[in-house]
Design an enzyme around this catalytic site. Structure first.
Site, PDB file in Angstrom:
ATOM      1  N   ARG A  49      -8.551   3.610  13.264  1.00  0.00           N
ATOM      2  CA  ARG A  49      -7.726   4.793  13.523  1.00  0.00           C
ATOM      3  C   ARG A  49      -7.202   4.852  14.959  1.00  0.00           C
ATOM      4  O   ARG A  49      -6.063   5.295  15.181  1.00  0.00           O
ATOM      5  CB  ARG A  49      -8.534   6.062  13.224  1.00  0.00           C
ATOM      6  CG  ARG A  49      -8.991   6.196  11.782  1.00  0.00           C
ATOM      7  CD  ARG A  49      -7.832   6.273  10.801  1.00  0.00           C
ATOM      8  NE  ARG A  49      -8.289   6.530   9.440  1.00  0.00           N
ATOM      9  CZ  ARG A  49      -7.521   6.465   8.377  1.00  0.00           C
ATOM     10  NH1 ARG A  49      -6.245   6.147   8.502  1.00  0.00           N
ATOM     11  NH2 ARG A  49      -8.006   6.697   7.174  1.00  0.00           N
ATOM     12  N   ASP A 100      -9.366   0.159   1.832  1.00  0.00           N
ATOM     13  CA  ASP A 100      -8.405  -0.320   2.824  1.00  0.00           C
ATOM     14  C   ASP A 100      -8.919   0.095   4.207  1.00  0.00           C
ATOM     15  O   ASP A 100      -8.574   1.157   4.726  1.00  0.00           O
ATOM     16  CB  ASP A 100      -7.022   0.275   2.541  1.00  0.00           C
ATOM     17  CG  ASP A 100      -5.934  -0.393   3.361  1.00  0.00           C
ATOM     18  OD1 ASP A 100      -6.105  -1.572   3.723  1.00  0.00           O
ATOM     19  OD2 ASP A 100      -4.921   0.263   3.642  1.00  0.00           O
ATOM     20  N   HIS A 138      -4.010  14.066   0.220  1.00  0.00           N
ATOM     21  CA  HIS A 138      -4.291  13.258   1.411  1.00  0.00           C
ATOM     22  C   HIS A 138      -3.132  13.336   2.398  1.00  0.00           C
ATOM     23  O   HIS A 138      -3.348  13.533   3.612  1.00  0.00           O
ATOM     24  CB  HIS A 138      -4.528  11.807   1.015  1.00  0.00           C
ATOM     25  CG  HIS A 138      -4.600  10.867   2.181  1.00  0.00           C
ATOM     26  ND1 HIS A 138      -5.644  10.873   3.083  1.00  0.00           N
ATOM     27  CD2 HIS A 138      -3.733   9.892   2.606  1.00  0.00           C
ATOM     28  CE1 HIS A 138      -5.434   9.938   4.005  1.00  0.00           C
ATOM     29  NE2 HIS A 138      -4.283   9.339   3.736  1.00  0.00           N
ATOM     30  N   GLU A 173      -9.353   3.980  -2.381  1.00  0.00           N
ATOM     31  CA  GLU A 173      -8.107   3.772  -3.110  1.00  0.00           C
ATOM     32  C   GLU A 173      -8.384   3.092  -4.451  1.00  0.00           C
ATOM     33  O   GLU A 173      -9.468   2.547  -4.686  1.00  0.00           O
ATOM     34  CB  GLU A 173      -7.133   2.908  -2.293  1.00  0.00           C
ATOM     35  CG  GLU A 173      -6.809   3.471  -0.915  1.00  0.00           C
ATOM     36  CD  GLU A 173      -5.656   2.747  -0.244  1.00  0.00           C
ATOM     37  OE1 GLU A 173      -4.809   2.165  -0.975  1.00  0.00           O
ATOM     38  OE2 GLU A 173      -5.588   2.763   1.005  1.00  0.00           O
ATOM     39  N   GLU A 218     -10.486  12.463   7.287  1.00  0.00           N
ATOM     40  CA  GLU A 218     -10.410  13.797   6.697  1.00  0.00           C
ATOM     41  C   GLU A 218     -11.770  14.481   6.657  1.00  0.00           C
ATOM     42  O   GLU A 218     -11.887  15.682   6.956  1.00  0.00           O
ATOM     43  CB  GLU A 218      -9.844  13.702   5.283  1.00  0.00           C
ATOM     44  CG  GLU A 218      -8.418  13.184   5.214  1.00  0.00           C
ATOM     45  CD  GLU A 218      -8.031  12.802   3.805  1.00  0.00           C
ATOM     46  OE1 GLU A 218      -7.526  13.673   3.071  1.00  0.00           O
ATOM     47  OE2 GLU A 218      -8.253  11.633   3.427  1.00  0.00           O
ATOM     48  N   LYS A 249      -4.390  -2.153  10.183  1.00  0.00           N
ATOM     49  CA  LYS A 249      -4.604  -2.232   8.741  1.00  0.00           C
ATOM     50  C   LYS A 249      -4.682  -3.668   8.222  1.00  0.00           C
ATOM     51  O   LYS A 249      -5.001  -3.875   7.055  1.00  0.00           O
ATOM     52  CB  LYS A 249      -3.450  -1.524   8.015  1.00  0.00           C
ATOM     53  CG  LYS A 249      -3.403  -0.026   8.203  1.00  0.00           C
ATOM     54  CD  LYS A 249      -4.352   0.662   7.260  1.00  0.00           C
ATOM     55  CE  LYS A 249      -4.043   2.145   7.194  1.00  0.00           C
ATOM     56  NZ  LYS A 249      -4.839   2.819   6.156  1.00  0.00           N
ATOM     57  N   THR A 303      -9.130  -5.757   3.798  1.00  0.00           N
ATOM     58  CA  THR A 303      -9.026  -4.878   2.628  1.00  0.00           C
ATOM     59  C   THR A 303      -9.974  -5.444   1.584  1.00  0.00           C
ATOM     60  O   THR A 303      -9.884  -6.626   1.248  1.00  0.00           O
ATOM     61  CB  THR A 303      -7.592  -4.848   2.079  1.00  0.00           C
ATOM     62  OG1 THR A 303      -6.697  -4.373   3.092  1.00  0.00           O
ATOM     63  CG2 THR A 303      -7.492  -3.955   0.855  1.00  0.00           C
ATOM     64  N   GLN A 337      -4.482   2.364  15.275  1.00  0.00           N
ATOM     65  CA  GLN A 337      -3.347   2.865  14.501  1.00  0.00           C
ATOM     66  C   GLN A 337      -2.570   3.931  15.271  1.00  0.00           C
ATOM     67  O   GLN A 337      -1.333   3.940  15.262  1.00  0.00           O
ATOM     68  CB  GLN A 337      -3.842   3.434  13.172  1.00  0.00           C
ATOM     69  CG  GLN A 337      -2.743   3.963  12.259  1.00  0.00           C
ATOM     70  CD  GLN A 337      -3.294   4.465  10.921  1.00  0.00           C
ATOM     71  OE1 GLN A 337      -4.480   4.337  10.640  1.00  0.00           O
ATOM     72  NE2 GLN A 337      -2.420   5.041  10.113  1.00  0.00           N
ATOM     73  N   ASP A 366       0.856  -1.192   0.000  1.00  0.00           N
ATOM     74  CA  ASP A 366       0.000   0.000   0.000  1.00  0.00           C
ATOM     75  C   ASP A 366       0.889   1.238   0.000  1.00  0.00           C
ATOM     76  O   ASP A 366       1.768   1.384   0.860  1.00  0.00           O
ATOM     77  CB  ASP A 366      -0.905  -0.004   1.234  1.00  0.00           C
ATOM     78  CG  ASP A 366      -2.063   0.974   1.099  1.00  0.00           C
ATOM     79  OD1 ASP A 366      -2.299   1.470  -0.019  1.00  0.00           O
ATOM     80  OD2 ASP A 366      -2.732   1.246   2.108  1.00  0.00           O
ATOM     81  N   GLU A 371     -10.901   3.830   3.461  1.00  0.00           N
ATOM     82  CA  GLU A 371      -9.966   4.593   2.652  1.00  0.00           C
ATOM     83  C   GLU A 371     -10.271   4.309   1.188  1.00  0.00           C
ATOM     84  O   GLU A 371     -10.230   3.153   0.759  1.00  0.00           O
ATOM     85  CB  GLU A 371      -8.513   4.233   2.976  1.00  0.00           C
ATOM     86  CG  GLU A 371      -8.064   4.714   4.343  1.00  0.00           C
ATOM     87  CD  GLU A 371      -6.584   4.481   4.618  1.00  0.00           C
ATOM     88  OE1 GLU A 371      -6.085   5.017   5.608  1.00  0.00           O
ATOM     89  OE2 GLU A 371      -5.939   3.769   3.809  1.00  0.00           O
TER      90      GLU A 371
END
Length: 751
Positions: free
Chosen positions: A330, A326, A179, A276, A465, A346, A350, A333, A172, A274
């Site tokens: 948080r 993904d 971002h 992607e 975000e 993570k 996925t 993390q 990844d 996320e």
């Protein structure tokens, strides 16, 4: 715009400008044709055209993917180019993953895609209206073959989707400048938003391929219960099926403001998506051939030693793209990422969309990135080092969106939109940098973009975000608000390209629903899979008499599996039937079934030498031990399999065995041979007849064991002057087809 004889809705993701590749299986029903050589629940290679999944395995079996053309431009299907001889579509598309197809050179991908376009192209479509300037002409063989259409075309709404490839490695990246800037501002402030290395190289980390899961949703609009499906699925807006993701548990910082107070164990509270886009690596592994030669004889030489890729090479190693979610925890993390980056936050899930949109389909949508240029401008950005400097620097104009559908409603709310052009580092640059140290890049490896965000708030590609680290609310239709994801929320990602003069090129959906965490302690039984078939059989050696029908049938089976064996270069035991050599001591040492015509397959299983002496037993072994390899002579569908065995049992019970030997010349029982004719004719008729029957013995579109047993019987009948034209016309029609099949060529008895 290219027009198809197959109806394709104008808003379909899968126009003729697309032709993606994926792996599907289908539910069994009473209407499933008996001529199918694969069980419907068996995953197989497919493409998507309009609202249909197209079975590439059956197209290959029917010969529609033979004689592919290679040209320098990769676009010519007019016959002026060179025929590709090193590609075997029957084997490649019989696999349950796309890895073998992905491992081919790009010219093969182009040729297959062009052939598929030609098979669905309307002959009345104006050449001037398509993007290929008329170099792909219509091939009407599928349009005119209603029988093949009825078996190879399935509504997308009935398909169960699988991972497109066996993913060896997953990486990844973190390549969207917008971002990376947003996250940097949140955690380090605007002055230090980007780390010093970010503008010099594509930052990335190694992910976990074992937790990459397929999205079960497509662009179809019908919910279908599928007995093939395993695991939990959920209907969503529009009726699509949806995969699920379990909220993870892990270590969370006890005091958000003071890490010195340690951590607690519990469910993630800040669950996030996320948005992607990822690409699959294709082509041969970037092997360091010189190093390989220096290490001949070493055990470790069996593994590929890599070499760096150039940008030009990297462009040709990008097979195609998928959407990716993904999933991220948080709060987990935050506690774990210092100093080496994310780990368990993570690695739990996925999700990727399951139709791989090829780099060829996306080429017309090349565009500038949001950065415009890398270095050399007035912005003060550094110029990339030489190996990363791309003279064709740019991205792809792929529109992206994310919607959330709460469990309380059937309505999904779009919460953000973005575009793949918001990528500072391109896919080719990512691949080049990944290989710069000599890392081998294998077909089926998956490389992801990282979260793709634009400049405006509605272009942000994550809840981190959109809620700006939980400081603002995201309002959904109906009044519900979100800062992060709640249990029951369905996350629906879409991606597509659109341009005047071209059909829509879309990815389908990448969707998943959040399930509640499992509280600790929990029961987690580790079920051992006992069904795995051992593949340690090597050094095959075939013994037999050149006149033997059984030997011929076994050679067909070996060809179907692509198994090399000693026969042509090492002469088998040569049995002279007139001299009764089968009773000799020499023969009995190899084949204990004395007094019989010998066929024996010898091979090693570890340290043991194994010898099997009966043709049907040999074929049963090959079908079982090498089920994943090559083609199948015994269909997986139980009824189709029984139809095949019905014919083979009659043939091998001795009904036509007397046709084989010179010692019984003049004793041919034509009435019994006529019974084989009737059995095959009846079998083909029971498969549907007319427009729904294939050309082989049981009405299939690919050869089966029935065809392999019939071939030597017809050959030997001719040797003894049997009038086959009047006796078995159906068998002769079948013979014309299997004589042209690769499994049957170069396997005839040595007479």
């Amino acid at each position: 715009m290219m027009q198809s004889w197959l109806e394709i809705p104008s808003d379909s993701d899968f126009s003729l400008a697309n032709v993606p590749f994926g792996i599907c299986s289908f539910p069994y029903s009473s209407s499933t044709p008996l001529s199918a050589t694969l069980s419907p629940c068996t995953p197989r290679c497919c493409t998507a055209i309009g609202n249909h999944a197209i079975d590439l395995h059956l197209l290959a079996e029917a010969g529609l993917l033979d004689d592919l053309v290679m040209t320098a431009s990769g676009l010519d299907e007019s016959g002026r180019g060179e025929i590709i001889n090193n590609f075997h579509p029957r084997i490649v598309f019989s696999q349950p993953t796309l890895n073998e197809f992905m491992s081919c050179e790009k010219y093969v991908w182009v040729a297959v895609r062009n052939r598929l376009i030609s098979l669905f192209l309307d002959s009345s479509s104006s050449n001037d209206d398509n993007n290929y300037s008329g170099v792909i002409s219509a091939d009407n063989r599928l349009q005119q073959n209603l029988a093949l259409q009825s078996q190879c075309m399935h509504p997308l709404s009935t398909a169960l989707y699988h991972l497109p490839a066996s993913i060896g490695d997953y990486t990844d990246f973190y390549s969207s400048r917008e971002h990376a800037t947003n996250v940097g501002i949140m955690f380090r402030g605007r002055e230090n938003a980007l780390q010093p290395n970010w503008l010099h190289l594509p930052v990335g980390y190694h992910g976990r391929s074992s937790s990459v899961f397929p999205s079960l949703a497509s662009s179809a609009t019908t919910t279908v219960e599928n007995d093939c499906c395993e695991g939990e699925v959920t209907p969503i807006a529009g009726g699509n099926r949806m995969s699920t993701v379990r909220r993870p548990c892990g270590q969370i910082q006890l005091d958000p403001l003071d890490p010195a107070k340690g951590s607690i164990y519990g469910p993630c509270k800040l669950m996030d998506f996320e948005m992607e886009v990822a690409f699959f690596v294709g082509g041969p592994t970037n092997t360091d051939n010189e190093q390989q030669q220096d290490q001949q004889g070493e055990q470790e030489q069996q593994q590929h030693r890599g070499r760096p890729l150039t940008l030009s090479e990297a462009q040709d190693r990008i097979f195609g793209y998928v959407l990716m979610n993904d999933w991220s925890a948080r709060d987990i993390q935050k506690w774990e990422y210092v100093p080496l980056g994310p780990f368990t936050s993570k690695n739990f899930a996925t999700t990727i969309s399951t139709w791989v949109v090829t780099s060829m389909a996306l080429e017309p949508f090349r565009c500038e990135t949001s950065a415009g240029v890398q270095g050399g401008g007035g912005g003060g950005d550094p110029t990339p080092l030489e190996y990363l400097k791309d003279p064709n620097y740019g991205s792809l104009d792929v529109n992206l969106s994310v919607s959330i559908q709460p469990s309380s409603t059937s309505t999904a709310t779009q919460i953000c939109s973005s575009n793949l052009k918001h990528m500072y580092w391109s896919s080719a640059q990512q691949l080049v940098h990944h290989s710069v140290t000599g890392c081998p890049m294998n077909a089926g490896d998956l490389l992801a973009s990282g979260t793709i965000s634009g400049k405006e708030q509605h272009n942000f590609g994550s809840m981190l975000e959109l809620s700006w680290r939980g400081s603002r609310e995201v309002v959904l239709d109906g009044g519900e608000v979100r800062k992060f994801l709640k249990d029951g929320d369905a996350v629906i990602m879409k991606g597509w390209c659109q341009r005047d003069g071209l059909g829509r090129v879309g990815f389908g959906q990448c969707s998943g629903k959040v399930l509640p965490a499992i509280p600790f302690p929990y029961d987690s039984p580790n079920k051992k899979d006992e069904s795995a078939v051992k593949e340690s059989y090597t050094n095959f050696k075939l013994y037999g008499c050149g006149m033997s029908s059984c030997l011929w049938t076994v050679r067909i089976a070996l060809a179907a599996k692509g198994i090399p064996y000693e026969y042509d270069t090492h002469a088998p035991i040569n049995i002279n039937l007139d001299k009764k050599s089968q009773t000799s001591d020499e023969h009995s040492s190899t084949n204990t079934m004395q007094q019989q015509v010998p066929t024996a397959l010898e091979f090693t299983d570890g340290d043991n030498v194994v010898r099997i002496t009966q043709s049907l037993a040999i074929i049963e072994l090959l079908e079982t031990a090498f089920d994943h390899r090559g083609g199948r002579l015994l269909p997986l569908d139980p009824v189709a399999r029984a139809k095949v065995k019905e014919i083979t049992e009659v043939i091998n019970s001795g009904m036509t065995q007397r046709l084989q030997y010179s010692s019984v010349l003049g004793m041919i029982d034509e009435e019994r041979l006529r019974e084989v004719e009737k059995l095959v004719a009846d079998s083909r008729s029971s498969s549907g007849g007319g427009a729904s029957v294939g050309p082989f013995a049981t009405g299939s579109f690919g050869p089966t064991l029935a065809d392999a047993c019939i071939a030597p019987q017809l050959h030997n009948a001719r040797r003894f002057g049997v009038d086959l034209e009047s006796l078995c016309p159906t068998l002769l029609e079948v013979e014309k087809k299997f004589n042209d099949h690769p499994w049957f060529q170069n396997t005839k008895s040595k007479t």
